[in-house]
Scaffold this motif. Structure first.
Motif, PDB file in Angstrom:
ATOM      1  N   CYS A 254       0.838  -1.192   0.000  1.00 61.92           N
ATOM      2  CA  CYS A 254       0.000   0.000   0.000  1.00 61.92           C
ATOM      3  C   CYS A 254       0.878   1.250   0.000  1.00 61.92           C
ATOM      4  O   CYS A 254       1.797   1.378   0.815  1.00 61.92           O
ATOM      5  CB  CYS A 254      -0.904   0.002   1.234  1.00 61.92           C
ATOM      6  SG  CYS A 254      -1.923   1.489   1.344  1.00 61.92           S
TER       7      CYS A 254
ATOM      8  N   CYS B 187      -0.451   3.501   3.493  1.00 65.16           N
ATOM      9  CA  CYS B 187      -0.110   3.094   4.869  1.00 65.16           C
ATOM     10  C   CYS B 187       1.158   2.237   4.916  1.00 65.16           C
ATOM     11  O   CYS B 187       1.676   1.960   5.999  1.00 65.16           O
ATOM     12  CB  CYS B 187      -1.274   2.362   5.532  1.00 65.16           C
ATOM     13  SG  CYS B 187      -1.544   0.680   4.952  1.00 65.16           S
TER      14      CYS B 187
ATOM     15  N   CYS C 195      -6.356  -1.833  -0.369  1.00 63.20           N
ATOM     16  CA  CYS C 195      -5.633  -2.160   0.859  1.00 63.20           C
ATOM     17  C   CYS C 195      -6.632  -2.574   1.945  1.00 63.20           C
ATOM     18  O   CYS C 195      -7.550  -1.814   2.259  1.00 63.20           O
ATOM     19  CB  CYS C 195      -4.819  -0.959   1.329  1.00 63.20           C
ATOM     20  SG  CYS C 195      -4.038  -1.235   2.942  1.00 63.20           S
TER      21      CYS C 195
ATOM     22  N   CYS D 232      -6.345   0.146   5.116  1.00 60.91           N
ATOM     23  CA  CYS D 232      -6.768   1.547   5.067  1.00 60.91           C
ATOM     24  C   CYS D 232      -7.693   1.854   3.890  1.00 60.91           C
ATOM     25  O   CYS D 232      -8.054   3.013   3.694  1.00 60.91           O
ATOM     26  CB  CYS D 232      -5.552   2.463   5.053  1.00 60.91           C
ATOM     27  SG  CYS D 232      -4.683   2.537   3.478  1.00 60.91           S
TER      28      CYS D 232
ATOM     29  N   SER E 215      -7.133   2.071   0.833  1.00 61.96           N
ATOM     30  CA  SER E 215      -6.545   2.838  -0.260  1.00 61.96           C
ATOM     31  C   SER E 215      -6.553   2.014  -1.547  1.00 61.96           C
ATOM     32  O   SER E 215      -6.413   0.793  -1.528  1.00 61.96           O
ATOM     33  CB  SER E 215      -5.099   3.210   0.087  1.00 61.96           C
ATOM     34  OG  SER E 215      -4.471   3.796  -1.039  1.00 61.96           O
TER      35      SER E 215
HETATM   36 ZN   LIG Z   1      -3.085   0.885   3.288  1.00 62.11          ZN
END
Ligand SMILES: [Zn+2]
Length: 143
Positions: free
Chosen positions: A39, A42, A53, A56, A58
């Motif tokens: 990621c 993070c 991810c 988080c 993402s």
């Molecule tokens: Zn992440």
């Protein structure tokens, strides 16, 4: 007089289900490379390969090449395979914790199950499925 051991058939290498999120991962296996996602927001390592991810949410991820080494986190010897593994000799199912962090379900090959132990260092080997992919499996790390 002892009966000679029968030749051990190789562990089957069934084709994986490839989808757009895993296409690059499987293509790399054919070249003997183990890819992971990382990621970009993070910094977490992502396993199994996917677009989002799990830590988080993402969508900003990148592929990174794993070293292909780790240690046995847990394992079991399976005596009754199903599907492509039906009729196989006993084989080892394991979680291997990669040096990069993720734990992947896999097989341990090239070793007597009696020699295995949690924590044993292992390295990846690739078993060709015959259709442009290879299954990442692990064997005890030979120095
Ligand atoms: Zn992440």
């Amino acid at each position: 007089m002892t009966t000679p051991a029968l030749p051990q058939p190789a562990l089957p290498a069934p084709s994986p289900a490839v989808n757009p999120e895993t296409r690059e991962f499987w293509a790399a296996t054919a070249d003997g490379r183990l890819l992971l996602k990382r990621c970009l927001d993070c910094g977490g390592m992502i396993w199994y390969p996917r677009a989002i991810c799990p830590d988080c949410a993402s969508l900003r991820t990148e592929w990174v090449e794993a070293a292909g080494r780790g240690r046995i986190y847990s394992y079991t010897v399976n005596h009754r395979g199903e599907g492509a593994y039906q009729g196989s000799p006993p084989f080892v199912l394991a979680y291997v914790e990669l040096d990069e962090g993720p734990r992947m379900m896999t097989n341990i090959v090239g070793a007597d199950p009696a020699e295995l132990a949690v924590g044993l260092r292992v390295e990846v080997v690739f078993h060709d499925t015959g259709d442009g992919c290879a299954l990442p499996r692990f064997q005890p790390l030979r120095q």
